[in-house]
Design an enzyme around this catalytic site. Sequence first.
Site, short mmCIF file in Angstrom:
data_model
loop_
_atom_site.label_atom_id
_atom_site.label_comp_id
_atom_site.label_asym_id
_atom_site.label_seq_id
_atom_site.Cartn_x
_atom_site.Cartn_y
_atom_site.Cartn_z
N CYS A 33 0.83 -1.21 0.00
CA CYS A 33 0.00 0.00 0.00
C CYS A 33 0.87 1.26 0.00
CB CYS A 33 -0.91 -0.04 1.22
SG CYS A 33 -1.79 1.49 1.56
N CYS A 36 -0.06 3.89 2.63
CA CYS A 36 0.34 3.41 3.96
C CYS A 36 1.80 3.75 4.23
CB CYS A 36 0.16 1.89 4.06
SG CYS A 36 -1.55 1.33 3.87
#
Length: 108
Positions: A33, A36
């Site tokens: 991600c 993230c």
Amino acid sequence: MSGSTITLSASTFDEEVSGSSTPILVDFWAEWCGPCKMIAPILDEIAAEHQGTLTVAKLNVDDAPDIARRFGVMSIPTMILFRDGAPAKQIVGAKPKAALLDDLGEFL
């Protein structure tokens, strides 16, 4: 990850969250991600700056999908702030530090 941020797993999640003496912000994330990875250093800074009043923890959703499902995490990054073992606030998406601190203000 800084020394101020803790890593949770499926086996440690419930014990850490329910046993935390401070509010605990759990970052639901995954290695793949991009957003993230963008917020990880921001969360490390917040963890270091608010050590003793806020615990920041990370839970990899690929390693603990049942916990992510239990709390309705549909997209990542999702951060859920737990107080006294119960979800008190949910933040979805990467945000700048000032916006995250604003969202967390009532708990700091």
